[in-house]
Design a protein around this motif. Sequence first.
Motif, PDB file in Angstrom:
ATOM      1  N   VAL A 148      22.221  25.321  32.440  1.00  0.00           N
ATOM      2  CA  VAL A 148      23.328  26.280  32.393  1.00  0.00           C
ATOM      3  C   VAL A 148      22.865  27.587  33.002  1.00  0.00           C
ATOM      4  CG1 VAL A 148      24.898  27.559  30.885  1.00  0.00           C
ATOM      5  CG2 VAL A 148      24.264  25.215  30.312  1.00  0.00           C
ATOM      6  N   ILE A 149      23.662  28.106  33.916  1.00  0.00           N
ATOM      7  CA  ILE A 149      23.326  29.379  34.546  1.00  0.00           C
ATOM      8  C   ILE A 149      24.461  30.377  34.334  1.00  0.00           C
ATOM      9  CG2 ILE A 149      21.788  28.412  36.299  1.00  0.00           C
ATOM     10  CD1 ILE A 149      24.160  28.678  38.285  1.00  0.00           C
ATOM     11  N   GLY A 150      24.094  31.655  34.389  1.00  0.00           N
ATOM     12  CA  GLY A 150      25.101  32.702  34.294  1.00  0.00           C
ATOM     13  C   GLY A 150      25.280  33.239  32.887  1.00  0.00           C
ATOM     14  N   LEU A 151      25.785  34.451  32.812  1.00  0.00           N
ATOM     15  CA  LEU A 151      26.075  35.116  31.548  1.00  0.00           C
ATOM     16  C   LEU A 151      27.575  35.067  31.280  1.00  0.00           C
ATOM     17  CD1 LEU A 151      24.906  36.785  29.205  1.00  0.00           C
ATOM     18  CD2 LEU A 151      25.294  38.836  30.586  1.00  0.00           C
ATOM     19  N   LYS A 152      28.354  35.239  32.356  1.00  0.00           N
ATOM     20  CA  LYS A 152      29.806  35.130  32.283  1.00  0.00           C
ATOM     21  C   LYS A 152      30.237  33.995  33.204  1.00  0.00           C
ATOM     22  CE  LYS A 152      30.664  40.026  31.319  1.00  0.00           C
ATOM     23  NZ  LYS A 152      31.334  41.251  31.795  1.00  0.00           N
ATOM     24  N   LYS A 153      31.282  33.290  32.810  1.00  0.00           N
ATOM     25  CA  LYS A 153      31.768  32.133  33.571  1.00  0.00           C
ATOM     26  C   LYS A 153      30.618  31.173  33.852  1.00  0.00           C
ATOM     27  CE  LYS A 153      35.590  34.589  35.773  1.00  0.00           C
ATOM     28  NZ  LYS A 153      36.281  34.961  37.015  1.00  0.00           N
ATOM     29  N   PHE A 154      29.788  30.930  32.842  1.00  0.00           N
ATOM     30  CA  PHE A 154      28.625  30.082  33.039  1.00  0.00           C
ATOM     31  C   PHE A 154      29.055  28.649  33.353  1.00  0.00           C
ATOM     32  CE2 PHE A 154      29.500  28.598  28.867  1.00  0.00           C
ATOM     33  CZ  PHE A 154      29.658  29.690  28.046  1.00  0.00           C
ATOM     34  N   ALA A 155      28.114  27.913  33.955  1.00  0.00           N
ATOM     35  CA  ALA A 155      28.413  26.549  34.380  1.00  0.00           C
ATOM     36  C   ALA A 155      27.199  25.662  34.201  1.00  0.00           C
ATOM     37  CB  ALA A 155      28.832  26.561  35.849  1.00  0.00           C
ATOM     38  N   TYR A 156      27.467  24.385  33.919  1.00  0.00           N
ATOM     39  CA  TYR A 156      26.417  23.367  33.854  1.00  0.00           C
ATOM     40  C   TYR A 156      26.289  22.822  35.265  1.00  0.00           C
ATOM     41  CZ  TYR A 156      23.837  19.296  32.059  1.00  0.00           C
ATOM     42  OH  TYR A 156      22.872  18.350  31.786  1.00  0.00           O
ATOM     43  N   ASP A 157      25.090  22.884  35.826  1.00  0.00           N
ATOM     44  CA  ASP A 157      24.920  22.515  37.234  1.00  0.00           C
ATOM     45  C   ASP A 157      23.640  21.712  37.431  1.00  0.00           C
ATOM     46  OD1 ASP A 157      25.594  22.330  39.904  1.00  0.00           O
ATOM     47  OD2 ASP A 157      25.791  24.487  40.206  1.00  0.00           O
ATOM     48  N   LEU A 158      23.484  21.157  38.634  1.00  0.00           N
ATOM     49  CA  LEU A 158      22.321  20.338  38.991  1.00  0.00           C
ATOM     50  C   LEU A 158      21.613  20.921  40.199  1.00  0.00           C
ATOM     51  CD1 LEU A 158      23.934  16.756  39.007  1.00  0.00           C
ATOM     52  CD2 LEU A 158      23.035  18.009  37.047  1.00  0.00           C
ATOM     53  N   TRP A 159      20.286  20.713  40.241  1.00  0.00           N
ATOM     54  CA  TRP A 159      19.495  21.156  41.385  1.00  0.00           C
ATOM     55  C   TRP A 159      18.480  20.085  41.748  1.00  0.00           C
ATOM     56  CZ3 TRP A 159      20.653  24.033  37.103  1.00  0.00           C
ATOM     57  CH2 TRP A 159      21.443  25.178  37.306  1.00  0.00           C
ATOM     58  N   GLY A 160      18.076  20.093  43.005  1.00  0.00           N
ATOM     59  CA  GLY A 160      17.025  19.187  43.438  1.00  0.00           C
ATOM     60  C   GLY A 160      17.389  18.447  44.713  1.00  0.00           C
ATOM     61  N   ASP A 161      16.416  17.763  45.260  1.00  0.00           N
ATOM     62  CA  ASP A 161      16.587  17.042  46.520  1.00  0.00           C
ATOM     63  C   ASP A 161      17.648  15.947  46.413  1.00  0.00           C
ATOM     64  OD1 ASP A 161      15.633  16.594  49.293  1.00  0.00           O
ATOM     65  OD2 ASP A 161      15.033  14.644  48.493  1.00  0.00           O
ATOM     66  N   THR A 162      17.758  15.328  45.241  1.00  0.00           N
ATOM     67  CA  THR A 162      18.758  14.273  45.042  1.00  0.00           C
ATOM     68  C   THR A 162      20.173  14.824  45.231  1.00  0.00           C
ATOM     69  OG1 THR A 162      17.290  13.159  43.484  1.00  0.00           O
ATOM     70  CG2 THR A 162      19.609  12.537  43.405  1.00  0.00           C
ATOM     71  N   VAL A 163      20.402  16.032  44.741  1.00  0.00           N
ATOM     72  CA  VAL A 163      21.710  16.683  44.887  1.00  0.00           C
ATOM     73  C   VAL A 163      21.985  16.974  46.365  1.00  0.00           C
ATOM     74  CG1 VAL A 163      23.122  18.681  44.253  1.00  0.00           C
ATOM     75  CG2 VAL A 163      21.508  17.728  42.601  1.00  0.00           C
ATOM     76  N   ASN A 164      20.981  17.520  47.043  1.00  0.00           N
ATOM     77  CA  ASN A 164      21.134  17.832  48.473  1.00  0.00           C
ATOM     78  C   ASN A 164      21.405  16.568  49.290  1.00  0.00           C
ATOM     79  OD1 ASN A 164      20.542  20.477  47.816  1.00  0.00           O
ATOM     80  ND2 ASN A 164      18.373  20.285  48.286  1.00  0.00           N
ATOM     81  N   THR A 165      20.686  15.488  48.946  1.00  0.00           N
ATOM     82  CA  THR A 165      20.865  14.231  49.680  1.00  0.00           C
ATOM     83  C   THR A 165      22.264  13.655  49.448  1.00  0.00           C
ATOM     84  OG1 THR A 165      18.497  13.736  49.539  1.00  0.00           O
ATOM     85  CG2 THR A 165      19.963  11.892  50.015  1.00  0.00           C
ATOM     86  N   ALA A 166      22.752  13.706  48.218  1.00  0.00           N
ATOM     87  CA  ALA A 166      24.108  13.217  47.923  1.00  0.00           C
ATOM     88  C   ALA A 166      25.150  13.998  48.723  1.00  0.00           C
ATOM     89  CB  ALA A 166      24.399  13.332  46.431  1.00  0.00           C
ATOM     90  N   SER A 167      24.954  15.307  48.800  1.00  0.00           N
ATOM     91  CA  SER A 167      25.863  16.158  49.570  1.00  0.00           C
ATOM     92  C   SER A 167      25.829  15.780  51.054  1.00  0.00           C
ATOM     93  CB  SER A 167      25.471  17.629  49.390  1.00  0.00           C
ATOM     94  OG  SER A 167      26.287  18.454  50.172  1.00  0.00           O
ATOM     95  N   ARG A 168      24.634  15.511  51.571  1.00  0.00           N
ATOM     96  CA  ARG A 168      24.476  15.113  52.983  1.00  0.00           C
ATOM     97  C   ARG A 168      25.061  13.718  53.224  1.00  0.00           C
ATOM     98  NH1 ARG A 168      23.794  19.800  53.547  1.00  0.00           N
ATOM     99  NH2 ARG A 168      21.880  20.897  54.138  1.00  0.00           N
ATOM    100  N   MET A 169      24.908  12.820  52.249  1.00  0.00           N
ATOM    101  CA  MET A 169      25.500  11.478  52.381  1.00  0.00           C
ATOM    102  C   MET A 169      27.016  11.592  52.557  1.00  0.00           C
ATOM    103  SD  MET A 169      23.216   9.033  52.343  1.00  0.00           S
ATOM    104  CE  MET A 169      22.184  10.162  53.296  1.00  0.00           C
ATOM    105  N   GLU A 170      27.601  12.546  51.850  1.00  0.00           N
ATOM    106  CA  GLU A 170      29.048  12.761  51.979  1.00  0.00           C
ATOM    107  C   GLU A 170      29.397  13.427  53.308  1.00  0.00           C
ATOM    108  OE1 GLU A 170      32.239  14.986  52.541  1.00  0.00           O
ATOM    109  OE2 GLU A 170      30.793  16.172  51.410  1.00  0.00           O
ATOM    110  N   SER A 171      28.746  14.541  53.611  1.00  0.00           N
ATOM    111  CA  SER A 171      29.122  15.312  54.810  1.00  0.00           C
ATOM    112  C   SER A 171      28.815  14.570  56.115  1.00  0.00           C
ATOM    113  CB  SER A 171      28.442  16.682  54.798  1.00  0.00           C
ATOM    114  OG  SER A 171      27.037  16.549  54.830  1.00  0.00           O
TER     115      SER A 171
END
Length: 217
Positions: free
Chosen positions: A146-169
Amino acid sequence: KELELAQEKSERLLLNILPEMIAEKLKHQHTTIADSFHEVSVLFADIVGFTEISSSIPPQRLVELLNEIFTIFDKLAEDHQIEKIKTIGDAYMAVAGLPIPRSDHAQAIAYMALDMQKAINKFNQERNLSFCIRIGISTGPVVAGVIGLKKFAYDLWGDTVNTASRMESHGLAGCIQVCEASHQCLKDKFILEKRGLIKIKGKGEMMTYLLKGVIAN
């Protein structure tokens, strides 16, 4: 009584934003929430040609249609016990295998992707529209938190995330493109067509596959 009702409403809102396990952590933990997961499967979906579509539809109607599509995807995520992470414009991001680890994360995300394709086709038929989605999937380790103080969000980071994004784009309209790691997890139960090596921005050449369906028993 009013205070209790306000607290209940606050809790419901929190659970709409965060997984229940993370919401509980956030209520009792004042430090940064970050967890490593050894293996999950991440999905990105994007509406093809959305910029062109948005210029020909009134803004309110466009948002209504997007809301209908993403609501359908949210229901599918719930059915497959997959965690929706966020929407970014016309893109949809989800993950299987966290915050509660599961061994069938790749299969779950594959079923989700195939059902998303079917849902879009049905959506188009019922409304005489021609929306088309492009989906990318990757499997591997991530960090979630979880990041942020206001309007916080649960998010993911790492090479797997970048690769999934590239697989889509770098994928094809109407297709589900997966990386080698996902292919290894899916090849025994799903129909996958080798697309071959493609140049991926920031990654060089990667072997990719197109997920076509489920192998009949």
